[in-house]
Enzyme design. Structure first.
Site, short mmCIF file in Angstrom:
data_model
loop_
_atom_site.label_atom_id
_atom_site.label_comp_id
_atom_site.label_asym_id
_atom_site.label_seq_id
_atom_site.Cartn_x
_atom_site.Cartn_y
_atom_site.Cartn_z
N GLY B 250 43.74 43.30 36.86
CA GLY B 250 42.32 43.33 36.52
C GLY B 250 42.04 43.83 35.11
CG HIS B 251 37.92 44.24 34.02
ND1 HIS B 251 36.67 43.72 34.06
CD2 HIS B 251 37.97 45.14 35.02
CE1 HIS B 251 35.98 44.30 35.01
NE2 HIS B 251 36.74 45.16 35.62
CG ASN B 252 39.00 47.57 30.57
OD1 ASN B 252 38.18 46.75 30.99
ND2 ASN B 252 39.03 47.96 29.33
#
Lengths: 347, 347, 347
Positions: B250-252
């Site tokens: 997922g993001h980050n």
């Protein structure tokens, strides 16, 4: 109208006689009566054929407006007035054949799209349809009557038998496929498996993955599923086996005939499945195991040991189905609210 | 013949001297003896090199017809007569290097396929191979000696270091990759993450995902795996990390150096992994957590809390490995048939 | 610099007045003050706007150098000196709108790339951007202002509403999509579901899959996710629903409005979800079930029975959240080391 004509061609009207022939079924109806297609019990009209395979839907049978219904002999008497019973020992199979009679899988439209990239020394059999932007690598051999969909990529040297269907954007490399193999969109066959050696400096070096993927006759690989090639020796998917979408098959896995592997399941490297093994959705099987013929692995099971033939397991880690459910029942009592009548029974 | 020449080029015969040089190993064999390739203990013939890394396969060693076997010093004495022992401290790594000597990864064949679409202001380094229908967007910068496979899509502005290999049909956007990065078929890098805000009217509005993906040197992303770009700031895959197939990041998320994430595992947004973290197949890690260096997450584990460095967890929800197995042992007794000798022991 | 200009275009400076208008927020700051973009609390400088949505990050607020911060009314007083508070009732949504003000989603650049393959009878609406190697099949109808990305494949007869965005390498067939639908890279829509009948000879025959996929207005399908078409009748994704990456949706599944399905989750055939159902990562739902509106399915849950509306379940097999955690707590005591103070408490 049960089927959207934008998406499905129809062979037009069929007589009950022809439908019975396809179904391998029997009926007291007028053999000359004509039907226009198939539909569910709820949606079918008097010109359409439906089916019943599950007693749960008997109320829908009672209310159906279908002109004919394919069903098992024991249920033939429950067909409503005005509806013709088509009796078959295996009604689901019989209905599949009736549906195919009306809507067969599209035949290849022979020809190579001008945007396709076919290597000069690739061999493409008679009657193949090669779609837009499809790529066929050097030395590949494609059997007769195959459909290679838009953007499918067939790597150098790959061999496909007759009648294979590669749907859009799948890729296959380092592989030999039998007849009638189907790859759904985005399926990945033959890429490098997950193998590497740690170095003293803290890095990893790739272990060359020098095997292939062998796909047996009529096996099918679902959308975005992955089958890695062998590291040494081959990864093998047995004849007639079917993989659903988003399934992961590691290097050197071997499945027998007629295995079913459902969505998001994963089989780790070098594990061997016998014939007709069923692996339910999101199950995982560790590497280097043997799963006997006819074994059934439950949904989300985590298999860490060999499973004998004809054995059902479930749970993570997986254990025999009956014991699993007994333990779950006790665990549930442990979860009951303090003071409830179930509380404390676990002890 | 161990390796199918349709799929793998060979450098031809190699002397034992050259093999020892590659392996970093030692042998009492004739340095001028020639070998033709590598194979498993079972399949290898007298002109081939094999290896043993697991005592489980000692019977196969005893029966092997291999001309030479790479193995650990302690096992050198068990090589059968007629077979040369090649002794190495890390035999798996040594064998990887021998296999690479015979079958190195294909070098790029420099050139741009006429069907590729390369933006006028993209910079493509020396010696790159750009395959059929590959797309390279405006302002992208591709290092030297890269292979951009058939149908790979490199988005505008993307930067790739030297020696990257993008296999067919992967896509990369909003990303900066180091040297030697490998994307397997269908890998998805840099797409929009899963971020949105509910509206009072019951809809959702997308939170602009304004970060990037940074791929460290020599990291590898498996087939059909997904690494979303950061929402603010970057998603980072550390140098040398390896993701298997069908992994979701997922993001980050930020991983350290040398992390291993196995098939169908998922890491939720903003979670941080230290160095050399191992995440086994189908494990899931919730968002905004810290997983310390050297931690190992078991297969199908569901991690809902931080994990300290060098800690092994398993289970869903995840807990320390030792306690998990003790509890499972008791649970199994609870699942034993009533009246069996195990029954009731849980209490 | 918070946002990499290689990847994100900017609308340039915005006044606080315009920012407040976008945010639907209020501020005591100078309406003419200009800002250049958005960034996290940690990264933002005095010309940038940030936000706070979680009390966990109050220390970051105290230390921020951001020129302005979007946050809830109750926290407005905690903004450090020199930083302007932008107060909004729903700060996350307000910030999404501010970020969109600076960095709106790229508009289509109207035109058909010369390498795209658009069927002669396909209808492409005004203002569409059709990317390199995109394929649009016979009879397809694309609404106005759509972006069809590089290598996207739109099958024959497919209908897309206005403002859809198909990212690279997705495929859609046998489907009708509403307005503003987004397909992320590698998404697979409308392929044949997993349906077949065993034959007496031990093979399987495909049950023709004669339904469609209906995608409601503004729904989004994540990277490499799969939505199979109906077998009879349709698979339906309700308006505004969002699927994350690597999600599997079987044939004839129907979701209501605003459902959220997170990465690696799977919904088996014919299951029906009400409105605003949330399915967390790696959860699985068996076939033919009903999941009531507002139900929440926990991560890695295995749902084998209907779930009533507004009910939270977790575990595999799934059960109510509260009971699950009580049982887990007792199970953990069973896992405590013998002799520890927790030992034996389960009984």
């Amino acid at each position: 109208m049960a089927v959207d004509p934008r998406f499905f061609a129809s062979t037009g009207q069929q007589t009950l006689a022809d439908i019975l022939l396809a179904a391998g079924g029997q009926s007291a109806g007028d053999p000359a009566r004509r039907f226009t297609g198939v539909a569910s019990l709820q949606a079918a009209g008097p010109d359409e054929v439906s089916f019943l395979d599950n007693r749960k839907y008997l109320p829908a049978l009672a209310a159906t407006k279908a002109g004919a219904v394919v069903l098992a002999p024991a249920l033939a008497g429950q067909v409503p007035e005005g509806t013709v019973a088509i009796v078959a020992v295996t009604p689901y199979l019989a209905f599949a054949r009736v549906a195919t009679l009306f809507h067969p899988a599209p035949a290849p439209v022979p020809g190579v799209h001008p945007t396709a990239v076919v290597a000069g020394d690739a061999v493409v059999g008679e009657g193949c349809e090669i779609g837009p932007c499809a790529v066929i690598g050097a030395g590949a051999r494609i059997g007769r009557g195959c459909i290679i969909g838009a953007h499918a990529v067939v790597g150098p040297g790959v061999e496909l038998g007759d009648g294979c269907r590669l749907h859009p954007q799948c890729s296959i490399s380092h592989a030999v496929a039998g007849r009638g193999v189907v790859l759904h969109p985005g399926a990945r066959i033959g890429q490098e498996g997950f193998g590497f050696a740690p170095t003293p400096e803290g890095g990893f070096e790739t272990m060359p993955q020098l095997g292939r993927v062998l796909l047996g006759d009529f096996c099918e690989i679902g959308a975005n599923s992955c089958v890695d090639r062998g590291s040494q020796g081959d990864t093998v998917i047995g004849p007639g086996s079917r993989l659903d979408n988003l399934v992961q098959v590691g290097h050197n896995v071997r499945t027998g005939r007629g295995c079913i592997i459902v969505g998001l399941a994963g089989i780790s490297g070098s594990t061997v499945l016998g014939d007709y093994v069923q692996v339910a959705a999101q199950a995982g099987i560790a590497g280097h195991l043997e799963i006997g013929s006819g074994a059934r692995i439950g949904g989300q099971a985590g298999v860490m040991n060999d499973v004998p033939a004809k054995t059902d397991v479930i749970g993570s880690p997986a254990w025999p189905v009956r014991e699993f459910w007994r333990a779950i029942a006790r665990l549930r009592k442990m979860g009951a609210a303090p003071g409830s009548k179930d509380e404390g029974k676990a002890g």
